[in-house]
Write a protein that holds these residues in place. Structure first.
Motif, PDB file in Angstrom:
ATOM      1  N   VAL A 220       0.863  -1.182   0.000  1.00  0.00           N
ATOM      2  CA  VAL A 220       0.000   0.000   0.000  1.00  0.00           C
ATOM      3  C   VAL A 220       0.897   1.228   0.000  1.00  0.00           C
ATOM      4  CG1 VAL A 220      -1.832   1.254   1.194  1.00  0.00           C
ATOM      5  CG2 VAL A 220      -1.761  -1.254   1.315  1.00  0.00           C
ATOM      6  N   MET A 221       0.709   2.126  -0.963  1.00  0.00           N
ATOM      7  CA  MET A 221       1.540   3.322  -1.075  1.00  0.00           C
ATOM      8  C   MET A 221       0.643   4.544  -1.236  1.00  0.00           C
ATOM      9  SD  MET A 221       4.280   1.857  -3.865  1.00  0.00           S
ATOM     10  CE  MET A 221       2.972   1.419  -5.010  1.00  0.00           C
ATOM     11  N   GLY A 222       1.151   5.696  -0.819  1.00  0.00           N
ATOM     12  CA  GLY A 222       0.392   6.918  -1.019  1.00  0.00           C
ATOM     13  C   GLY A 222       1.206   8.141  -0.656  1.00  0.00           C
ATOM     14  N   THR A 223       1.246   9.127  -1.541  1.00  0.00           N
ATOM     15  CA  THR A 223       1.977  10.373  -1.280  1.00  0.00           C
ATOM     16  C   THR A 223       1.147  11.543  -1.805  1.00  0.00           C
ATOM     17  OG1 THR A 223       3.144  10.360  -3.401  1.00  0.00           O
ATOM     18  CG2 THR A 223       4.191   9.197  -1.565  1.00  0.00           C
ATOM     19  N   GLY A 224       1.602  12.754  -1.494  1.00  0.00           N
ATOM     20  CA  GLY A 224       0.955  13.942  -2.047  1.00  0.00           C
ATOM     21  C   GLY A 224       0.875  15.110  -1.092  1.00  0.00           C
ATOM     22  N   LEU A 225       0.555  14.844   0.172  1.00  0.00           N
ATOM     23  CA  LEU A 225       0.346  15.944   1.110  1.00  0.00           C
ATOM     24  C   LEU A 225       1.638  16.723   1.363  1.00  0.00           C
ATOM     25  CD1 LEU A 225      -2.042  14.286   3.738  1.00  0.00           C
ATOM     26  CD2 LEU A 225      -2.636  15.892   1.909  1.00  0.00           C
ATOM     27  N   TRP A 226       2.732  16.022   1.591  1.00  0.00           N
ATOM     28  CA  TRP A 226       4.000  16.708   1.830  1.00  0.00           C
ATOM     29  C   TRP A 226       4.490  17.418   0.570  1.00  0.00           C
ATOM     30  CZ3 TRP A 226       8.233  16.297   5.688  1.00  0.00           C
ATOM     31  CH2 TRP A 226       7.731  16.033   6.974  1.00  0.00           C
ATOM     32  N   ASP A 227       4.300  16.775  -0.556  1.00  0.00           N
ATOM     33  CA  ASP A 227       4.690  17.404  -1.821  1.00  0.00           C
ATOM     34  C   ASP A 227       3.909  18.692  -2.028  1.00  0.00           C
ATOM     35  OD1 ASP A 227       4.702  17.873  -4.825  1.00  0.00           O
ATOM     36  OD2 ASP A 227       6.056  16.157  -4.693  1.00  0.00           O
ATOM     37  N   MET A 228       2.628  18.646  -1.722  1.00  0.00           N
ATOM     38  CA  MET A 228       1.773  19.810  -1.882  1.00  0.00           C
ATOM     39  C   MET A 228       2.227  20.961  -0.986  1.00  0.00           C
ATOM     40  SD  MET A 228      -2.406  19.833  -1.571  1.00  0.00           S
ATOM     41  CE  MET A 228      -2.452  18.176  -2.234  1.00  0.00           C
ATOM     42  N   LEU A 229       2.607  20.627   0.237  1.00  0.00           N
ATOM     43  CA  LEU A 229       2.966  21.659   1.209  1.00  0.00           C
ATOM     44  C   LEU A 229       4.389  22.188   0.998  1.00  0.00           C
ATOM     45  CD1 LEU A 229       2.269  23.269   3.771  1.00  0.00           C
ATOM     46  CD2 LEU A 229       3.094  21.308   5.119  1.00  0.00           C
ATOM     47  N   HIS A 230       5.351  21.312   0.705  1.00  0.00           N
ATOM     48  CA  HIS A 230       6.758  21.709   0.700  1.00  0.00           C
ATOM     49  C   HIS A 230       7.333  21.946  -0.694  1.00  0.00           C
ATOM     50  CE1 HIS A 230       6.976  21.052   4.996  1.00  0.00           C
ATOM     51  NE2 HIS A 230       6.485  19.832   4.853  1.00  0.00           N
ATOM     52  N   ILE A 231       6.705  21.389  -1.744  1.00  0.00           N
ATOM     53  CA  ILE A 231       7.176  21.602  -3.114  1.00  0.00           C
ATOM     54  C   ILE A 231       6.147  22.378  -3.919  1.00  0.00           C
ATOM     55  CG2 ILE A 231       7.892  20.475  -5.257  1.00  0.00           C
ATOM     56  CD1 ILE A 231       8.969  18.182  -3.591  1.00  0.00           C
ATOM     57  N   ASN A 232       4.908  21.972  -3.828  1.00  0.00           N
ATOM     58  CA  ASN A 232       3.785  22.698  -4.416  1.00  0.00           C
ATOM     59  C   ASN A 232       3.928  22.872  -5.923  1.00  0.00           C
ATOM     60  OD1 ASN A 232       1.960  25.608  -4.476  1.00  0.00           O
ATOM     61  ND2 ASN A 232       1.288  23.919  -3.182  1.00  0.00           N
ATOM     62  N   ASN A 233       4.221  21.751  -6.590  1.00  0.00           N
ATOM     63  CA  ASN A 233       4.329  21.758  -8.051  1.00  0.00           C
ATOM     64  C   ASN A 233       3.638  20.507  -8.573  1.00  0.00           C
ATOM     65  OD1 ASN A 233       5.298  21.384 -10.797  1.00  0.00           O
ATOM     66  ND2 ASN A 233       6.839  22.946 -10.337  1.00  0.00           N
ATOM     67  N   ALA A 234       2.410  20.653  -9.048  1.00  0.00           N
ATOM     68  CA  ALA A 234       1.612  19.508  -9.477  1.00  0.00           C
ATOM     69  C   ALA A 234       2.233  18.790 -10.667  1.00  0.00           C
ATOM     70  CB  ALA A 234       0.186  19.958  -9.812  1.00  0.00           C
ATOM     71  N   SER A 235       2.838  19.541 -11.601  1.00  0.00           N
ATOM     72  CA  SER A 235       3.438  18.924 -12.787  1.00  0.00           C
ATOM     73  C   SER A 235       4.587  17.996 -12.412  1.00  0.00           C
ATOM     74  CB  SER A 235       3.917  19.999 -13.759  1.00  0.00           C
ATOM     75  OG  SER A 235       2.837  20.776 -14.227  1.00  0.00           O
ATOM     76  N   ASP A 236       5.472  18.488 -11.527  1.00  0.00           N
ATOM     77  CA  ASP A 236       6.575  17.641 -11.077  1.00  0.00           C
ATOM     78  C   ASP A 236       6.061  16.412 -10.334  1.00  0.00           C
ATOM     79  OD1 ASP A 236       8.342  19.386 -12.188  1.00  0.00           O
ATOM     80  OD2 ASP A 236       9.022  20.277 -10.296  1.00  0.00           O
ATOM     81  N   TYR A 237       4.998  16.592  -9.583  1.00  0.00           N
ATOM     82  CA  TYR A 237       4.372  15.462  -8.886  1.00  0.00           C
ATOM     83  C   TYR A 237       3.897  14.420  -9.897  1.00  0.00           C
ATOM     84  CZ  TYR A 237       0.962  12.965  -5.931  1.00  0.00           C
ATOM     85  OH  TYR A 237       0.238  12.004  -5.255  1.00  0.00           O
TER      86      TYR A 237
END
Length: 369
Positions: A220-237
């Motif tokens: 089971v894997m899941g990411t996004g919240l930290w990326d949203m807060l600390h990087i905030n670049n949807a394209s790179d995500y």
């Protein structure tokens, strides 16, 4: 084998009911007996010879398989049809943001599957401790992600462990930004939580599995919240999710169902793992506890990240290999009364996600359809 048995049952019905129908036309008894005998002999010979004619056998088998696949696909699509009930209660202690704190909204939140006809037909059920332990018996389960994944692990442990045993693991599980491993010896389950707040952490984990050629039974894997807060670049995500998809495909046997370009090098000799993507929760912007979160994790940014997830074709519903555990749907339907910080939700939400996963495992293993 199943197809031949079904064909035999159909033949028996024909032998039984066709003569009864002919009797209604007042044919002589001798004519009916002659026709019945000839029909019985013809169908009996056909049933016994069917396995020796590949074209017929393949047709019967493909027809039977298509019915199983259709039922399998249909039940998977109804797994998240869950309804909520809320009762006022006294505040309780829970864990949020990886440390103990009071997160009760003053409601006791409970859930059940909807009573629609297709959901009832699929036979979903909340598994008790014994049934869940039997299902996971002997498995290696890995959950990788951020604090949402840690809460997911907490709910899984609460399901399979006794309350007295849970008190011994809470402190270790909620050590900030740390991994957690345990072996539940009585059911032979190895459970790993891997702190992986960014997709790059997940891809590193997948590369490690590929390099060692050791793969968990359930991942089971899941990411996004930290990326949203600390990087905030949807394209790179989105780019990072695309890489994760490529690595996931390397863990699976070659299958045209997922649009591979060719066979996997260094093919896997073991059964491929069951893989899930733990979706991000519904974010209640007004309840987020810092100005930075309210600015960077707003509705528009959340939707942009969600679009990148769908575009990556990582999820099975978009032609990918991972089955979505839709925390967004579960938390959104539970509503604002299920959270006090707009991000971390009451344990009932993660409990529902656990049972969605367990029922998906039952469906996929065809133990119950």
């Amino acid at each position: 084998m199943v197809g031949t048995v079904q064909f035999g049952a159909l033949a028996a019905c024909i032998v039984l009911f066709v003569p009864m129908g002919l009797a209604g036309y007042h044919l002589s008894r001798n004519k009916i007996l002659f026709f019945s005998g000839a029909l019985f002999i013809s169908l009996a010979v056909g049933v016994h010879l069917t396995p020796y004619f590949p074209i017929v056998t393949n047709y019967v088998s493909s027809f039977s398989s298509s019915l199983v696949l259709e039922n399998h696909t249909s039940c998977i699509s109804f797994l998240h049809e869950i309804v909520w009930d809320h009762h006022v209660q006294q505040p309780i202690m829970n864990k949020v943001d990886e440390k103990p704190s009071n997160v009760s909204s003053g409601f006791q939140n409970s859930w059940t599957w909807a009573k629609s006809t297709p959901v009832i037909a699929c036979g979903f059920q909340k598994l008790g401790r014994s049934d869940a332990s039997d299902l996971l018996n002997g498995s290696w389960v890995v959950v990788a992600g951020d604090s949402q994944a840690r809460l997911f692990v907490l709910s899984l442990l609460e399901l399979v462990l006794e309350p007295s045993e849970m008190e011994l693991v809470r402190g270790d599980l909620f050590k900030r930004h740390s991994d957690y491993q345990t072996v539940i010896e009585k059911i032979g389950v190895k459970l790993d939580f891997v702190w992986a707040p960014y997709t790059a952490n997940v891809t590193n984990l997948l590369m490690e599995y590929k390099r060692n050629r050791r793969y968990p039974d359930v991942l089971v894997m899941g990411t996004g919240l930290w990326d949203m807060l600390h990087i905030n670049n949807a394209s790179d995500y989105g780019v990072s999710l695309g890489l994760a998809r490529q690595l996931v495909m390397m863990l699976l046997p070659f299958s045209s169902e997922f649009g591979n370009d060719g066979p996997v090098t260094g093919s896997i000799s073991i059964q491929s793992p069951h893989m899930f993507w733990l979706g991000m929760p519904t974010l209640v912007e007004s309840m987020l506890n810092t100005e930075e979160k309210r600015e960077k994790m707003n509705f528009a940014v959340r939707n942009a990240y969600e679009r990148e997830l769908f575009k990556s074709k990582l999820l099975r519903q978009n032609g990918g290999p991972l089955l979505l555990l839709d925390i967004n749907s579960l938390s959104g339907n539970c509503g604002g009364r299920c959270t006090v910080d707009g991000m971390h939700y009451d344990g009932a939400v993660y409990e529902a996600a656990i049972h969605v996963m367990l029922n998906a495992l039952l469906v996929e293993s065809q133990q119950r359809l």
